[in-house]
Design a protein around this motif. Sequence first.
Motif, mmCIF file in Angstrom:
data_model
loop_
_atom_site.group_PDB
_atom_site.id
_atom_site.type_symbol
_atom_site.label_atom_id
_atom_site.label_comp_id
_atom_site.label_asym_id
_atom_site.label_seq_id
_atom_site.Cartn_x
_atom_site.Cartn_y
_atom_site.Cartn_z
ATOM 1 N N PRO A 171 1.097 -1.045 -0.034
ATOM 2 C CA PRO A 171 -0.152 -0.434 -0.037
ATOM 3 C C PRO A 171 0.926 1.303 -0.034
ATOM 4 C CG PRO A 171 0.736 -0.757 2.225
ATOM 5 C CD PRO A 171 0.873 -1.965 1.221
ATOM 6 N N CYS A 197 9.384 4.385 5.887
ATOM 7 C CA CYS A 197 7.685 3.488 4.998
ATOM 8 C C CYS A 197 6.706 4.559 4.515
ATOM 9 C CB CYS A 197 7.202 2.509 5.725
ATOM 10 S SG CYS A 197 6.313 1.936 4.614
ATOM 11 N N HIS A 200 4.252 4.799 3.867
ATOM 12 C CA HIS A 200 2.856 4.323 3.984
ATOM 13 C C HIS A 200 1.991 5.036 5.347
ATOM 14 C CE1 HIS A 200 -0.792 1.621 5.141
ATOM 15 N NE2 HIS A 200 -1.187 2.437 4.247
ATOM 16 N N PHE A 201 2.569 4.062 6.436
ATOM 17 C CA PHE A 201 1.976 4.193 7.456
ATOM 18 C C PHE A 201 3.350 4.891 8.457
ATOM 19 C CE2 PHE A 201 -2.347 4.209 7.004
ATOM 20 C CZ PHE A 201 -2.336 5.375 6.892
ATOM 21 N N CYS A 202 4.953 4.862 8.153
ATOM 22 C CA CYS A 202 5.999 5.415 8.313
ATOM 23 C C CYS A 202 6.734 4.605 9.683
ATOM 24 C CB CYS A 202 6.197 6.782 9.157
ATOM 25 S SG CYS A 202 4.547 7.819 8.830
ATOM 26 N N CYS A 203 6.476 2.960 9.510
ATOM 27 C CA CYS A 203 7.526 1.700 9.369
ATOM 28 C C CYS A 203 8.351 1.998 9.346
ATOM 29 C CB CYS A 203 6.477 0.596 10.042
ATOM 30 S SG CYS A 203 4.903 0.510 11.076
ATOM 31 N N CYS A 239 8.258 -4.112 4.466
ATOM 32 C CA CYS A 239 7.946 -3.616 5.361
ATOM 33 C C CYS A 239 7.415 -4.467 5.779
ATOM 34 C CB CYS A 239 7.106 -2.107 5.124
ATOM 35 S SG CYS A 239 6.300 -1.084 6.464
ATOM 36 N N CYS A 285 5.019 -3.705 8.671
ATOM 37 C CA CYS A 285 3.477 -3.521 8.741
ATOM 38 C C CYS A 285 2.419 -3.425 7.893
ATOM 39 C CB CYS A 285 3.670 -1.767 8.689
ATOM 40 S SG CYS A 285 4.678 -1.550 10.474
ATOM 41 N N HIS A 286 2.375 -3.328 6.588
ATOM 42 C CA HIS A 286 1.084 -3.724 6.088
ATOM 43 C C HIS A 286 2.222 -4.461 4.290
ATOM 44 C CE1 HIS A 286 0.377 0.139 8.508
ATOM 45 N NE2 HIS A 286 -0.515 -1.167 8.816
ATOM 46 N N GLN A 287 3.401 -4.334 4.723
ATOM 47 C CA GLN A 287 3.877 -5.733 3.803
ATOM 48 C C GLN A 287 3.721 -4.615 1.926
ATOM 49 O OE1 GLN A 287 0.674 -7.396 5.494
ATOM 50 N NE2 GLN A 287 3.368 -7.941 6.795
ATOM 51 N N SER A 288 4.859 -4.271 2.543
ATOM 52 C CA SER A 288 4.940 -3.269 1.450
ATOM 53 C C SER A 288 6.019 -3.275 1.505
ATOM 54 C CB SER A 288 5.015 -1.388 1.612
ATOM 55 O OG SER A 288 3.746 -0.580 1.443
HETATM 56 S S1 FES Z 1 3.704 1.527 7.547
HETATM 57 FE FE1 FES Z 1 1.992 0.488 6.123
HETATM 58 S S2 FES Z 1 3.217 -0.811 5.192
HETATM 59 FE FE2 FES Z 1 4.539 0.516 6.064
#
Ligand code: FES
Length: 276
Positions: A46, A218, A220-223, A244, A246-249
């Motif tokens: 994502p 990341c 997406h949401f900063c992991c 990543c 968190c949500h598989q980016s």
């Molecule tokens: S923070 Fe959501 S995929 Fe990386």
Amino acid sequence: MKGVVGAGVLAGAGTGAAAALGTATAPIGSGGGITKFVGIENTDGPAPRGMPVIPVEIADDGTIQGLWPEVKTKEEAGQTFEVAETELGGVTYSSEWFQYCGVQTYSGIQPSADQDNAFLSSADSPYEWQAEIPEGEPLNVSMFDDYKNFDTGVGRPGLGKPAMATWRSKDVEASETIPVQVVRSDDVIEMRQQDGPIAEFIRAATTETGFMAWLDKCTHFCCVPAFKAYPDSAKFNAENKVYCQCHQSVYAPYSWVQKSFVALPRPEPESGGSGE
Ligand code: FES
């Protein structure tokens, strides 16, 4: 507390709501707005775009460091502010590349922050080899001599030796630590041979000896993703890429692309920062 709240709220603005900020961004902060950057390509998941690269330099003593652009004063919409900006290999490399995910509020990202540019070994590294390196020790080329067939234990060996590092974050609150990933690989040396619109920038931002780096947040949401670090990445065909959890980016470190995004303005500095 400030860092956590800021990161979440601003991450939202950096992705979905970004377009709403438009070109007139800078009402309450410094810099920001539509920014062209070069990043490692986002290939799955994502995340809306790649993570921005950090041009690498090697000091005389072998310390690996990130290039910080030249500090300049800019005027936009009647406002004067500082920006760190340098022409590099035909690309405008700017501190605005890093203004997302709350990073725009970090003190180390202020253009004239009094910070050293060495990449320092991180205590939060997923790579075993870094357990032997004291936290905060500057990464040195000598630590990467075994890069050619390096095996992280995930994916195929021989794709490079990665490290987790921090940058421009000395003596700042933990929530303001800037995470960076550094890799030495023959794939970087190969990437330097290619032609294309950003070929000159790639040669300027990597080293002949195969070093490269990127801001490891990341989009997406900063992991904080990692290259060849997590066994579960194999389930998503990402064991040889940056993954990543968190949500598989997924990101491809040796594929650089130039994209635009809406960089968030830095908050008005409480001290130093912009001129008037
Ligand atoms: S923070 Fe959501 S995929 Fe990386």
